[in-house]
Motif scaffolding. Structure first.
Motif, PDB file in Angstrom:
ATOM      1  N   THR A  24      -7.984  -2.932 -13.629  1.00  0.00           N
ATOM      2  CA  THR A  24      -8.015  -3.312 -12.218  1.00  0.00           C
ATOM      3  C   THR A  24      -6.601  -3.373 -11.665  1.00  0.00           C
ATOM      4  O   THR A  24      -6.336  -2.901 -10.545  1.00  0.00           O
ATOM      5  CB  THR A  24      -8.724  -4.675 -12.057  1.00  0.00           C
ATOM      6  OG1 THR A  24     -10.024  -4.590 -12.607  1.00  0.00           O
ATOM      7  CG2 THR A  24      -8.822  -5.075 -10.609  1.00  0.00           C
ATOM      8  N   ILE A  25      -5.655  -3.968 -12.437  1.00  0.00           N
ATOM      9  CA  ILE A  25      -4.259  -4.040 -11.983  1.00  0.00           C
ATOM     10  C   ILE A  25      -3.684  -2.628 -11.882  1.00  0.00           C
ATOM     11  O   ILE A  25      -3.018  -2.277 -10.897  1.00  0.00           O
ATOM     12  CB  ILE A  25      -3.421  -4.916 -12.934  1.00  0.00           C
ATOM     13  CG1 ILE A  25      -3.884  -6.354 -12.809  1.00  0.00           C
ATOM     14  CG2 ILE A  25      -1.932  -4.798 -12.613  1.00  0.00           C
ATOM     15  CD1 ILE A  25      -3.271  -7.299 -13.811  1.00  0.00           C
ATOM     16  N   ALA A  26      -3.913  -1.765 -12.835  1.00  0.00           N
ATOM     17  CA  ALA A  26      -3.409  -0.390 -12.799  1.00  0.00           C
ATOM     18  C   ALA A  26      -4.011   0.360 -11.620  1.00  0.00           C
ATOM     19  O   ALA A  26      -3.322   1.110 -10.901  1.00  0.00           O
ATOM     20  CB  ALA A  26      -3.721   0.324 -14.099  1.00  0.00           C
ATOM     21  N   PHE A  27      -5.307   0.122 -11.368  1.00  0.00           N
ATOM     22  CA  PHE A  27      -5.958   0.776 -10.220  1.00  0.00           C
ATOM     23  C   PHE A  27      -5.346   0.280  -8.922  1.00  0.00           C
ATOM     24  O   PHE A  27      -5.101   1.056  -7.987  1.00  0.00           O
ATOM     25  CB  PHE A  27      -7.475   0.515 -10.258  1.00  0.00           C
ATOM     26  CG  PHE A  27      -8.211   1.164  -9.145  1.00  0.00           C
ATOM     27  CD1 PHE A  27      -8.412   2.542  -9.112  1.00  0.00           C
ATOM     28  CD2 PHE A  27      -8.704   0.413  -8.065  1.00  0.00           C
ATOM     29  CE1 PHE A  27      -9.089   3.141  -8.074  1.00  0.00           C
ATOM     30  CE2 PHE A  27      -9.378   1.022  -7.029  1.00  0.00           C
ATOM     31  CZ  PHE A  27      -9.572   2.390  -7.022  1.00  0.00           C
ATOM     32  N   GLY A  28      -5.076  -0.998  -8.835  1.00  0.00           N
ATOM     33  CA  GLY A  28      -4.457  -1.574  -7.646  1.00  0.00           C
ATOM     34  C   GLY A  28      -3.062  -1.001  -7.427  1.00  0.00           C
ATOM     35  O   GLY A  28      -2.676  -0.666  -6.306  1.00  0.00           O
ATOM     36  N   VAL A  29      -2.260  -0.921  -8.509  1.00  0.00           N
ATOM     37  CA  VAL A  29      -0.912  -0.362  -8.400  1.00  0.00           C
ATOM     38  C   VAL A  29      -1.004   1.102  -7.985  1.00  0.00           C
ATOM     39  O   VAL A  29      -0.254   1.575  -7.113  1.00  0.00           O
ATOM     40  CB  VAL A  29      -0.144  -0.529  -9.734  1.00  0.00           C
ATOM     41  CG1 VAL A  29       1.155   0.277  -9.727  1.00  0.00           C
ATOM     42  CG2 VAL A  29       0.130  -1.984 -10.010  1.00  0.00           C
ATOM     43  N   LEU A  30      -1.919   1.821  -8.592  1.00  0.00           N
ATOM     44  CA  LEU A  30      -2.088   3.234  -8.240  1.00  0.00           C
ATOM     45  C   LEU A  30      -2.488   3.379  -6.785  1.00  0.00           C
ATOM     46  O   LEU A  30      -1.949   4.228  -6.055  1.00  0.00           O
ATOM     47  CB  LEU A  30      -3.132   3.891  -9.156  1.00  0.00           C
ATOM     48  CG  LEU A  30      -3.389   5.377  -8.905  1.00  0.00           C
ATOM     49  CD1 LEU A  30      -2.141   6.190  -9.184  1.00  0.00           C
ATOM     50  CD2 LEU A  30      -4.546   5.863  -9.731  1.00  0.00           C
ATOM     51  N   CYS A  31      -3.416   2.559  -6.334  1.00  0.00           N
ATOM     52  CA  CYS A  31      -3.844   2.617  -4.919  1.00  0.00           C
ATOM     53  C   CYS A  31      -2.683   2.259  -4.005  1.00  0.00           C
ATOM     54  O   CYS A  31      -2.477   2.884  -2.959  1.00  0.00           O
ATOM     55  CB  CYS A  31      -5.020   1.662  -4.679  1.00  0.00           C
ATOM     56  SG  CYS A  31      -6.578   2.308  -5.298  1.00  0.00           S
ATOM     57  N   PHE A  32      -1.896   1.219  -4.374  1.00  0.00           N
ATOM     58  CA  PHE A  32      -0.753   0.825  -3.567  1.00  0.00           C
ATOM     59  C   PHE A  32       0.252   1.970  -3.458  1.00  0.00           C
ATOM     60  O   PHE A  32       0.719   2.283  -2.368  1.00  0.00           O
ATOM     61  CB  PHE A  32      -0.095  -0.421  -4.190  1.00  0.00           C
ATOM     62  CG  PHE A  32       1.152  -0.837  -3.480  1.00  0.00           C
ATOM     63  CD1 PHE A  32       1.093  -1.482  -2.253  1.00  0.00           C
ATOM     64  CD2 PHE A  32       2.405  -0.556  -4.022  1.00  0.00           C
ATOM     65  CE1 PHE A  32       2.248  -1.850  -1.597  1.00  0.00           C
ATOM     66  CE2 PHE A  32       3.551  -0.910  -3.365  1.00  0.00           C
ATOM     67  CZ  PHE A  32       3.485  -1.569  -2.155  1.00  0.00           C
ATOM     68  N   VAL A  33       0.597   2.584  -4.585  1.00  0.00           N
ATOM     69  CA  VAL A  33       1.561   3.688  -4.580  1.00  0.00           C
ATOM     70  C   VAL A  33       1.006   4.854  -3.766  1.00  0.00           C
ATOM     71  O   VAL A  33       1.722   5.463  -2.966  1.00  0.00           O
ATOM     72  CB  VAL A  33       1.889   4.122  -6.026  1.00  0.00           C
ATOM     73  CG1 VAL A  33       2.678   5.429  -6.052  1.00  0.00           C
ATOM     74  CG2 VAL A  33       2.656   3.037  -6.749  1.00  0.00           C
ATOM     75  N   LEU A  34      -0.258   5.173  -3.952  1.00  0.00           N
ATOM     76  CA  LEU A  34      -0.851   6.281  -3.175  1.00  0.00           C
ATOM     77  C   LEU A  34      -0.824   5.979  -1.682  1.00  0.00           C
ATOM     78  O   LEU A  34      -0.465   6.824  -0.872  1.00  0.00           O
ATOM     79  CB  LEU A  34      -2.282   6.548  -3.641  1.00  0.00           C
ATOM     80  CG  LEU A  34      -2.439   7.263  -4.987  1.00  0.00           C
ATOM     81  CD1 LEU A  34      -3.922   7.348  -5.362  1.00  0.00           C
ATOM     82  CD2 LEU A  34      -1.841   8.641  -4.945  1.00  0.00           C
ATOM     83  N   MET A  35      -1.218   4.753  -1.311  1.00  0.00           N
ATOM     84  CA  MET A  35      -1.277   4.403   0.108  1.00  0.00           C
ATOM     85  C   MET A  35       0.115   4.260   0.721  1.00  0.00           C
ATOM     86  O   MET A  35       0.303   4.569   1.888  1.00  0.00           O
ATOM     87  CB  MET A  35      -2.065   3.107   0.286  1.00  0.00           C
ATOM     88  CG  MET A  35      -3.542   3.282   0.145  1.00  0.00           C
ATOM     89  SD  MET A  35      -4.320   1.768   0.627  1.00  0.00           S
ATOM     90  CE  MET A  35      -5.661   1.713  -0.492  1.00  0.00           C
ATOM     91  N   LYS A  36       1.054   3.769  -0.029  1.00  0.00           N
ATOM     92  CA  LYS A  36       2.392   3.517   0.497  1.00  0.00           C
ATOM     93  C   LYS A  36       3.213   4.804   0.573  1.00  0.00           C
ATOM     94  O   LYS A  36       3.946   5.000   1.544  1.00  0.00           O
ATOM     95  CB  LYS A  36       3.080   2.483  -0.400  1.00  0.00           C
ATOM     96  CG  LYS A  36       4.461   2.112   0.034  1.00  0.00           C
ATOM     97  CD  LYS A  36       4.411   1.184   1.216  1.00  0.00           C
ATOM     98  CE  LYS A  36       5.820   0.696   1.552  1.00  0.00           C
ATOM     99  NZ  LYS A  36       5.880  -0.017   2.751  1.00  0.00           N
ATOM    100  N   TYR A  37       3.141   5.659  -0.428  1.00  0.00           N
ATOM    101  CA  TYR A  37       4.038   6.809  -0.481  1.00  0.00           C
ATOM    102  C   TYR A  37       3.328   8.165  -0.361  1.00  0.00           C
ATOM    103  O   TYR A  37       3.795   9.039   0.357  1.00  0.00           O
ATOM    104  CB  TYR A  37       4.827   6.781  -1.808  1.00  0.00           C
ATOM    105  CG  TYR A  37       5.679   5.538  -1.939  1.00  0.00           C
ATOM    106  CD1 TYR A  37       6.794   5.379  -1.155  1.00  0.00           C
ATOM    107  CD2 TYR A  37       5.335   4.540  -2.830  1.00  0.00           C
ATOM    108  CE1 TYR A  37       7.572   4.234  -1.265  1.00  0.00           C
ATOM    109  CE2 TYR A  37       6.107   3.394  -2.937  1.00  0.00           C
ATOM    110  CZ  TYR A  37       7.235   3.246  -2.148  1.00  0.00           C
ATOM    111  OH  TYR A  37       7.986   2.109  -2.263  1.00  0.00           O
TER     112      TYR A  37
END
Length: 174
Positions: A24-37
């Motif tokens: 879940t944390i990795a998915f959240g980080v991945l989603c954050f990076v995808l959405m941010k950059y």
């Protein structure tokens, strides 16, 4: 079916909770990076592509409008050039007709002058021949008359009167 406390074999139905948290944390980080950059960069790329396509269409429409305007302008210039060419052609025909009429008039005058000069020369030649023949006819007539009459008509005054009468009779007989 539940895991026993000593059994570490994972259940296919229930995953291990630590893996769920890390996932879940990795998915959240991945989603954050995808959405941010990544997504904003992709959005910029898509927007640039849409703008390029729409701009290309607009440029093509403007170019088409310019081409149509130029075509209309060229057609107008062509029509004007054709009108001008027709006018020049008509002027050239009129000039040629005028030149032809002038040349014909000059030729007519030259012909009349040559004919008149020929007639004058012919009249002068005729008069010269008539004068020459009068002299010869006069001499022959006097000689002949002297032979017929039997006397000499050598006297100039008598001779001239006789010749003039003879020529007058010839002119009257015509």
């Amino acid at each position: 079916m539940f895991l026993a406390e000593g059994d570490h074999t994972p259940s296919p139905v229930f995953p291990i909770w630590q893996e769920l948290v890390v996932g879940t944390i990795a998915f959240g980080v991945l989603c954050f990076v995808l959405m941010k950059y990544v997504f904003p960069q992709m959005e910029k790329t898509f927007k640039a592509r849409v703008d390029a396509i729409e701009g290309g269409i607009e440029r093509a429409e403007r170019a088409q409008a310019e081409a149509n305007a130029l075509l209309d302008q060229y057609k107008a210039q062509l029509a004007e050039a054709r009108t001008e060419a027709a006018r020049i052609r008509d002027e050239a025909r009129a000039d040629a007709e005028g030149i032809r009429a002038d040349i014909q008039a000059q030729a007519q005058q030259e012909r009349d002058r040559i004919v008149a000069a020929g007639r004058e020369a012919l009249a002068a030649e005729r008069q010269s021949i008539i004068n020459e023949l009068r002299g010869e006819i006069g001499t022959l007539a006097v000689d002949l008359a002297g032979k017929i009459v039997g006397e000499s008509l050598e006297d100039e005054a008598r001779r001239k009167g006789t010749v003039d009468r003879f020529l007058s009779d010839l002119a009257g007989a015509r």
